[in-house]
Design a protein around this motif. Structure first.
Motif, short mmCIF file in Angstrom:
data_model
loop_
_atom_site.label_atom_id
_atom_site.label_comp_id
_atom_site.label_asym_id
_atom_site.label_seq_id
_atom_site.Cartn_x
_atom_site.Cartn_y
_atom_site.Cartn_z
N LEU A 1 -42.12 19.40 0.13
CA LEU A 1 -41.01 18.59 -0.39
C LEU A 1 -39.80 18.68 0.53
CD1 LEU A 1 -41.15 19.36 -4.22
CD2 LEU A 1 -41.68 17.20 -3.13
N ALA A 2 -39.53 19.90 1.03
CA ALA A 2 -38.37 20.11 1.91
C ALA A 2 -38.53 19.34 3.23
CB ALA A 2 -38.19 21.60 2.19
N ILE A 3 -39.73 19.38 3.81
CA ILE A 3 -40.00 18.64 5.05
C ILE A 3 -39.86 17.13 4.81
CG2 ILE A 3 -41.81 18.01 6.73
CD1 ILE A 3 -42.76 20.99 6.52
N ALA A 4 -40.45 16.66 3.68
CA ALA A 4 -40.37 15.23 3.34
C ALA A 4 -38.91 14.80 3.18
CB ALA A 4 -41.14 14.95 2.06
N ALA A 5 -38.07 15.69 2.60
CA ALA A 5 -36.65 15.39 2.42
C ALA A 5 -35.98 15.16 3.78
CB ALA A 5 -35.95 16.52 1.67
N GLY A 6 -36.24 16.05 4.73
CA GLY A 6 -35.66 15.93 6.07
C GLY A 6 -36.11 14.65 6.77
N VAL A 7 -37.41 14.36 6.66
CA VAL A 7 -37.97 13.14 7.27
C VAL A 7 -37.29 11.90 6.68
CG1 VAL A 7 -40.06 11.68 7.36
CG2 VAL A 7 -40.22 14.11 7.92
N MET A 8 -37.12 11.90 5.36
CA MET A 8 -36.56 10.72 4.69
C MET A 8 -35.06 10.53 4.97
SD MET A 8 -38.78 10.89 1.19
CE MET A 8 -38.08 9.52 0.30
N ILE A 9 -34.32 11.64 5.11
CA ILE A 9 -32.89 11.52 5.45
C ILE A 9 -32.75 10.91 6.84
CG2 ILE A 9 -30.73 12.78 5.92
CD1 ILE A 9 -31.77 14.93 3.87
N ALA A 10 -33.53 11.43 7.80
CA ALA A 10 -33.46 10.91 9.17
C ALA A 10 -33.91 9.45 9.22
CB ALA A 10 -34.32 11.76 10.10
N ALA A 11 -34.99 9.14 8.49
CA ALA A 11 -35.51 7.77 8.46
C ALA A 11 -34.48 6.81 7.89
CB ALA A 11 -36.79 7.71 7.64
N SER A 12 -33.74 7.26 6.89
CA SER A 12 -32.73 6.41 6.26
C SER A 12 -31.68 5.95 7.27
CB SER A 12 -32.03 7.15 5.11
OG SER A 12 -32.96 7.42 4.10
N PHE A 13 -31.31 6.86 8.17
CA PHE A 13 -30.31 6.46 9.16
C PHE A 13 -30.96 5.77 10.36
CE2 PHE A 13 -27.99 7.16 13.12
CZ PHE A 13 -26.88 6.36 12.84
N PHE A 14 -31.86 6.48 11.06
CA PHE A 14 -32.38 5.97 12.33
C PHE A 14 -33.25 4.72 12.17
CE2 PHE A 14 -31.50 10.45 13.29
CZ PHE A 14 -30.72 10.31 14.42
N SER A 15 -34.03 4.64 11.10
CA SER A 15 -34.99 3.54 10.97
C SER A 15 -34.58 2.46 9.98
CB SER A 15 -36.36 4.09 10.55
OG SER A 15 -36.75 5.11 11.41
N LEU A 16 -33.55 2.72 9.17
CA LEU A 16 -33.16 1.72 8.17
C LEU A 16 -31.70 1.28 8.34
CD1 LEU A 16 -34.99 3.30 5.09
CD2 LEU A 16 -35.71 1.28 6.34
N LEU A 17 -30.73 2.21 8.25
CA LEU A 17 -29.32 1.81 8.32
C LEU A 17 -28.92 1.33 9.72
CD1 LEU A 17 -27.62 4.54 6.11
CD2 LEU A 17 -27.83 2.12 5.58
N ASN A 18 -29.42 2.00 10.74
CA ASN A 18 -29.10 1.61 12.11
C ASN A 18 -29.57 0.19 12.43
OD1 ASN A 18 -27.80 2.30 14.42
ND2 ASN A 18 -29.46 3.50 15.30
N PRO A 19 -30.87 -0.11 12.18
CA PRO A 19 -31.33 -1.50 12.40
C PRO A 19 -30.62 -2.50 11.48
CG PRO A 19 -33.21 -0.02 12.18
CD PRO A 19 -31.99 0.78 11.85
N ALA B 1 -32.24 3.93 -1.71
CA ALA B 1 -33.29 4.41 -2.62
C ALA B 1 -33.86 5.73 -2.13
CB ALA B 1 -34.39 3.35 -2.73
N MET B 2 -34.09 5.82 -0.80
CA MET B 2 -34.67 7.04 -0.25
C MET B 2 -33.72 8.22 -0.36
SD MET B 2 -36.89 5.55 2.92
CE MET B 2 -37.20 7.05 3.78
N GLY C 1 -29.59 0.26 -3.81
CA GLY C 1 -30.82 1.06 -3.78
C GLY C 1 -30.69 2.33 -4.59
N GLY C 2 -29.56 3.02 -4.41
CA GLY C 2 -29.33 4.25 -5.16
C GLY C 2 -29.13 3.98 -6.64
N LEU C 3 -28.37 2.91 -6.95
CA LEU C 3 -28.07 2.58 -8.36
C LEU C 3 -29.31 2.21 -9.15
CD1 LEU C 3 -24.75 0.53 -8.57
CD2 LEU C 3 -25.29 2.67 -9.74
N LEU C 4 -30.25 1.49 -8.50
CA LEU C 4 -31.48 1.11 -9.20
C LEU C 4 -32.23 2.34 -9.70
CD1 LEU C 4 -33.46 -1.26 -9.99
CD2 LEU C 4 -34.71 -0.65 -7.94
#
Length: 274
Positions: free
Chosen positions: A52-70, A233-234, A93-96
């Motif tokens: 779970l901890a690893i998945a959390a780190g992956v998802m935080i990074a993905a949120s910025f580098f692969s989603l918010l940045n593009p 959401a992530m 996303g968060g509110l839903l």
């Protein structure tokens, strides 16, 4: 090398088909998590928390580098106000998921008050299935949007980053499948039935994944909003579920390190392969 060849071959496929394959993978991990009911009544906590901890780190990074940045880059290209679009999408996303959690808690309280204990425990598990299913819709959308955005050749929106988002979501789906099937087994349900209900929550991901990819490809102007929505959401899932759950471990500091490791892996892969 073989990995490069495989990625190049995948690039030739339709983003919708890739989104379908990726979300079938994330669903399969839910299925795998639910299947633990055939082998254990409980699962080793340390392994679960580290995952779970690893998945959390992956998802935080993905949120910025692969989603918010593009999303920001796409908003600029489409002559939109980047901060406004990303803000609206991210909050939505968060509110839903926040509203989904509130609904779940509301129904849960009503059930607890009204029903006698035997029926109540089963209904509580049904509500758990409902809430996890609700979480899985934006997660599936996030994967679909990530694959759909490849078509626009944005910085950060690469096939590798989309695959890593699918992997991160897949990892955190594993304990979700277990979280439904193992308690149902403890309530006295047969292993087969407990497994069936456990995997059920993941079935929405391939549907919402294809929908996410279709929306992005058909309605280009929605892409910055949808990418930001997926990021919101992530981050909600990370803050509300993954980190608090991994921090219930006795080795809190070690779990924090696993989150950093997850983030670092995603960041390096995204920058190196982006």
């Amino acid at each position: 090398n073989e990995v490069d060849n495989m990625i190049n071959n995948l690039k030739d496929l339709s983003p919708i088909l890739l989104a379908l394959f990726a979300t079938i993978f994330t669903y399969s991990v839910t299925l795998l998590g639910a299947s633990l009911v055939f082998f254990f009544k409980n699962v080793k906590k340390n392994i679960m928390d580290a995952m779970l901890a690893i998945a959390a780190g992956v998802m935080i990074a993905a949120s910025f580098f692969s989603l918010l940045n593009p999303a920001t880059e796409m908003a600029i290209n489409l002559k939109m106000i980047p901060w406004l679009i990303t803000f609206i999408g991210f909050i939505a996303g968060g509110l839903l998921l926040f509203i989904g959690d509130k609904l779940f808690n509301h129904f849960n309280k009503k059930i607890n008050k009204k029903e006698e204990k035997e029926r109540n425990s089963f209904k509580r598990c049904l509500m758990l299935i409902f809430s996890i299913t609700l979480h899985n819709i934006p997660e599936g959308l996030a994967v679909g949007v990530a694959f759909g955005s490849i078509a626009y050749s944005l910085e950060g929106a690469t096939l590798t980053s989309a695959m890593l988002i699918a992997l991160g979501i897949g990892i955190q789906n594993f304990p979700e499948g277990t979280a439904v099937s193992v308690p149902l087994r403890r309530e006295g349900m047969s292993r087969k039935k407990a497994f069936f209900y456990g995997q059920l929550s993941g079935l929405v991901e391939p549907i919402s994944g294809v929908l996410g990819a279709l929306l992005v490809l058909k309605i280009r102007i929605l892409l910055p909003f949808l990418l930001s929505f997926a990021a919101g959401a992530m981050i909600y899932v990370v803050v509300e579920e993954l980190i608090p759950e991994s921090q219930t471990n006795k080795k809190k500091d070690l779990m924090s390190l696993f989150t950093i490791i997850g983030f670092t892996i995603m960041m390096i892969l995204d920058i190196a392969l982006g």
